[in-house]
Design a protein around this motif. Structure first.
Motif, PDB file in Angstrom:
ATOM      1  N   LEU A 154     -21.742  42.250  30.752  1.00  0.00           N
ATOM      2  CA  LEU A 154     -20.314  42.094  30.455  1.00  0.00           C
ATOM      3  C   LEU A 154     -19.464  42.697  31.570  1.00  0.00           C
ATOM      4  N   THR A 155     -19.910  43.807  32.088  1.00  0.00           N
ATOM      5  CA  THR A 155     -19.148  44.451  33.165  1.00  0.00           C
ATOM      6  C   THR A 155     -19.113  43.562  34.404  1.00  0.00           C
ATOM      7  N   ARG A 156     -20.255  42.926  34.713  1.00  0.00           N
ATOM      8  CA  ARG A 156     -20.273  42.011  35.865  1.00  0.00           C
ATOM      9  C   ARG A 156     -19.285  40.861  35.669  1.00  0.00           C
ATOM     10  N   VAL A 157     -19.267  40.351  34.456  1.00  0.00           N
ATOM     11  CA  VAL A 157     -18.365  39.224  34.163  1.00  0.00           C
ATOM     12  C   VAL A 157     -16.910  39.682  34.304  1.00  0.00           C
ATOM     13  N   LEU A 158     -16.618  40.848  33.772  1.00  0.00           N
ATOM     14  CA  LEU A 158     -15.240  41.358  33.862  1.00  0.00           C
ATOM     15  C   LEU A 158     -14.865  41.687  35.308  1.00  0.00           C
ATOM     16  N   GLU A 159     -15.846  42.168  36.062  1.00  0.00           N
ATOM     17  CA  GLU A 159     -15.561  42.439  37.483  1.00  0.00           C
ATOM     18  C   GLU A 159     -15.174  41.155  38.204  1.00  0.00           C
ATOM     19  N   SER A 160     -15.877  40.063  37.886  1.00  0.00           N
ATOM     20  CA  SER A 160     -15.532  38.784  38.519  1.00  0.00           C
ATOM     21  C   SER A 160     -14.129  38.352  38.122  1.00  0.00           C
ATOM     22  N   ALA A 161     -13.806  38.512  36.857  1.00  0.00           N
ATOM     23  CA  ALA A 161     -12.452  38.161  36.405  1.00  0.00           C
ATOM     24  C   ALA A 161     -11.420  39.001  37.160  1.00  0.00           C
ATOM     25  N   HIS A 162     -11.741  40.249  37.306  1.00  0.00           N
ATOM     26  CA  HIS A 162     -10.809  41.202  37.910  1.00  0.00           C
ATOM     27  C   HIS A 162     -10.662  41.005  39.425  1.00  0.00           C
ATOM     28  N   SER A 166      -4.204  37.180  42.835  1.00  0.00           N
ATOM     29  CA  SER A 166      -3.007  37.382  42.005  1.00  0.00           C
ATOM     30  C   SER A 166      -1.811  37.509  42.919  1.00  0.00           C
ATOM     31  N   VAL A 167      -0.676  37.081  42.423  1.00  0.00           N
ATOM     32  CA  VAL A 167       0.522  37.093  43.253  1.00  0.00           C
ATOM     33  C   VAL A 167       0.833  38.538  43.677  1.00  0.00           C
ATOM     34  N   GLY A 168       0.993  38.721  44.972  1.00  0.00           N
ATOM     35  CA  GLY A 168       1.305  40.052  45.515  1.00  0.00           C
ATOM     36  C   GLY A 168       0.274  41.107  45.144  1.00  0.00           C
ATOM     37  N   LEU A 169      -0.940  40.661  44.833  1.00  0.00           N
ATOM     38  CA  LEU A 169      -1.995  41.551  44.339  1.00  0.00           C
ATOM     39  C   LEU A 169      -1.497  42.373  43.142  1.00  0.00           C
ATOM     40  N   SER A 170      -0.732  41.713  42.280  1.00  0.00           N
ATOM     41  CA  SER A 170      -0.155  42.430  41.136  1.00  0.00           C
ATOM     42  C   SER A 170      -1.152  42.607  39.997  1.00  0.00           C
ATOM     43  N   GLN A 171      -2.233  41.786  39.969  1.00  0.00           N
ATOM     44  CA  GLN A 171      -3.284  41.919  38.944  1.00  0.00           C
ATOM     45  C   GLN A 171      -2.673  42.126  37.558  1.00  0.00           C
ATOM     46  N   PRO A 172      -1.935  41.127  37.090  1.00  0.00           N
ATOM     47  CA  PRO A 172      -1.145  41.341  35.872  1.00  0.00           C
ATOM     48  C   PRO A 172      -1.951  41.292  34.580  1.00  0.00           C
ATOM     49  N   TRP A 173      -3.239  41.076  34.672  1.00  0.00           N
ATOM     50  CA  TRP A 173      -4.066  40.911  33.471  1.00  0.00           C
ATOM     51  C   TRP A 173      -4.611  42.215  32.929  1.00  0.00           C
ATOM     52  N   ALA A 253      -4.200  33.389  34.449  1.00  0.00           N
ATOM     53  CA  ALA A 253      -5.039  32.245  34.057  1.00  0.00           C
ATOM     54  C   ALA A 253      -6.236  32.114  35.000  1.00  0.00           C
ATOM     55  N   ILE A 254      -6.012  32.409  36.286  1.00  0.00           N
ATOM     56  CA  ILE A 254      -7.133  32.318  37.233  1.00  0.00           C
ATOM     57  C   ILE A 254      -8.191  33.372  36.908  1.00  0.00           C
ATOM     58  N   ALA A 255      -7.733  34.530  36.447  1.00  0.00           N
ATOM     59  CA  ALA A 255      -8.707  35.569  36.065  1.00  0.00           C
ATOM     60  C   ALA A 255      -9.602  35.042  34.945  1.00  0.00           C
ATOM     61  N   ILE A 256      -9.019  34.273  34.049  1.00  0.00           N
ATOM     62  CA  ILE A 256      -9.832  33.710  32.959  1.00  0.00           C
ATOM     63  C   ILE A 256     -10.846  32.715  33.523  1.00  0.00           C
ATOM     64  N   GLN A 257     -10.419  31.918  34.464  1.00  0.00           N
ATOM     65  CA  GLN A 257     -11.369  30.962  35.053  1.00  0.00           C
ATOM     66  C   GLN A 257     -12.518  31.707  35.740  1.00  0.00           C
TER      67      GLN A 257
END
Ligand SMILES: Cc1cc2nc3c(=O)[nH]c(=O)nc-3n(C[C@H](O)[C@H](O)[C@H](O)COP(=O)(O)O)c2cc1C
Length: 467
Positions: A154-162, A166-173, A253-257
């Motif tokens: 799960l951590t690997r999957v979340l790392e990929s999402a993360h 993101s716009v301006g590297l804002s990582q809004p998720w 949304a891209i993080a979800i993809q």
């Protein structure tokens, strides 16, 4: 210069012999990015050591791929030994590089050097895996098995999402992991209510089909993940967001993809549920007021990944061909790269010559112009609005065509899209006067014959009651 070095060698070739040959061939032509050889030879110690010494990526290529290359100096002897008339030169050419140095030989090895016009992509086998995960990612709602998801997976999957852009590297998720059954039941109740509301909005034939579809797996998976967005993340001066605040949402949304793809690679099925008012979910999850829901995901191991989307397999909807979605230089000149662009109307006229009539499908009434309030009482009706932008309503298609040519195109496109969503028959009513409205009507007929969709003209009636 980005160089590729192709190597053919006998088993057991010494590192020194290979290194000297390559050093001489490369001289100071540039930096070796790829060292490539035929499948199987990558395990030769000399090859491995040389790749490490050069700081190059070690790639391999199959003999069949080597045989396809048109090499300047094929060798019968090599063909006899390796099953391909060239290894070194063909391996270089297989990467898309251009040969820059005549091939060189020592007693046990042959070396060819090529130049890449740009930094290299992945080796064919690795590229294949990337395309494979993209093609084999599925939205999964069925067939979950009762297995926990290990924390490291799960951590690997979340790392990929993360790692998503993101716009301006804002990582809004953010990712809210939900395992509690009581919470999931509440969310499930919300989705069930929205499911009922959607079903009630459908015409009879469509509703029956919808009844057979599963739209969520909230209680079937060990884990749900609410992916959220903080639209203010990063403060006032987030680079790239100022002119288009939607970019914050795109980023989430891209993080979800990313999550979806990484999960697929781990053998985890993911189903995205959007049968919610986002605020209702936020309330159940007790989210802070500035945090909004982007996607609600159900995730777990599955017994299989279907080869095609469930909506395709059940006949609910079809995929849109890529050629319809690619426009060259200006809107409407459609076609794949390298193909002569065509207009949607030409394309439809061509398709009409070959198409088979659809055997079944939903029947939809398309009304061109008029006041939507007069027509939308029937669930099978869509109103095409040509003028000013109407109030948002999925029953109203705003298509502000500027002239009859665009009008025809609009009509064709509407039917093509409806056919993708399972429509098998349309009834056309043109209620607005004028060239453009008439052209849309023509386009609807052309589109119908291109898609094998039945088409009839209906007399104009106002406020007729549901069928
Ligand atoms: C934003 C978004 C919301 C979605 N919501 C739902 C949903 O509520 N229920 C559902 O069954 N599928 C939902 N899906 C999945 C789509 O139906 C699915 O992606 C599509 O049919 C293509 O299938 P595939 O993802 O297997 O390729 C959603 C997908 C996206 C991207």
């Amino acid at each position: 210069m980005n160089l590729v070095v192709g190597v053919g060698l006998r088993a057991g070739t010494s590192y020194r012999e290979l290194r000297d040959l390559v050093t001489e061939a490369v001289a100071d032509a540039g930096r070796v990015r790829i060292l490539i050889t035929v499948d199987g030879r990558e395990s030769e110690p000399a090859v491995q050591r040389l790749a490490a010494h050069l700081g190059a990526e070690l790639q391999t290529v199959a003999p069949a791929e080597l045989r396809r290359q048109n090499v300047p100096s094929p060798s019968e002897q090599v063909d006899g030994l390796a099953g391909t008339p060239s290894v070194a030169e063909a391996a270089v050419l297989s990467t898309g590089a251009e040969l820059v140095v005549p091939k060189r030989k020592s007693g046990a090895a042959t070396v060819a050097v090529g130049r890449l016009a740009a930094a290299p992509g992945y080796a064919p086998g690795e590229r294949h895996v990337v395309h494979r995960v993209l093609a084999e990612r599925r939205d999964v709602r069925r067939g979950f098995v009762d297995l926990p998801i290990p924390d490291d997976v799960l951590t690997r999957v979340l790392e990929s999402a993360h790692r998503a852009p993101s716009v301006g590297l804002s990582q809004p998720w953010d990712f809210l992991l939900i395992r509690e059954i009581a919470t999931r039941r509440k969310i499930h109740d919300l989705a069930s209510a929205q499911r009922d509301a959607f079903a009630a909005s459908l015409p009879d034939e469509r509703r029956q089909r919808f009844d057979g579809l599963k739209i969520e797996a909230i209680l079937d998976t060990p884990l749900n993940i609410a992916v959220t967005c903080d639209a203010g993340r990063g403060g006032r001066h987030v680079l790239g967001r100022h002119a288009d605040p939607r970019t914050t949402w795109f980023s989430a949304a891209i993080a979800i993809q990313n999550l979806w793809l990484a999960a697929r690679a781990e053998g985890l099925g993911v189903g995205w549920v959007s049968f919610f008012e986002p605020g209702e979910v936020a309330a159940v999850l007790d989210l802070p007021a500035h945090i909004e829901l982007v996607g609600y995901l159900c995730i777990g191991y599955v017994d299989e990944f279907a080869p095609a989307p469930e909506l395709v397999r059940t006949g609910w909807a079809s995929r849109r061909p890529l050629a319809w979605a690619v426009h060259q230089e200006s809107w409407g000149r459609r076609g794949l790269p390298g193909a002569e662009p065509t207009s949607i109307t030409q394309d439809a006229e061509q398709a009409a010559r070959e198409v088979e009539p659809r055997e079944s499908g939903q029947s939809v009434r398309v009304v061109v112009g008029g006041d939507p309030a007069d027509y939308l009482g029937r669930t099978d009706t869509i109103v095409v609005q040509l003028g000013a932008k109407p109030e948002a309503d999925f029953g109203v298609l705003w298509r502000p065509a500027r002239n009859p040519v665009e009008g025809v195109e609009v009509g064709v496109e509407i039917v093509r899209d409806l056919a993708l969503q399972g429509v098998g028959e349309i009834a056309v009513q043109v209620v607005e006067d004028g060239d453009v409205a008439a052209a849309v009507g023509r386009g609807l007929r052309v589109g119908a014959s291109a898609c094998g969709v039945g088409c009839r003209d209906e007399p104009v009636e106002l406020s007729d009651s549901p069928a």
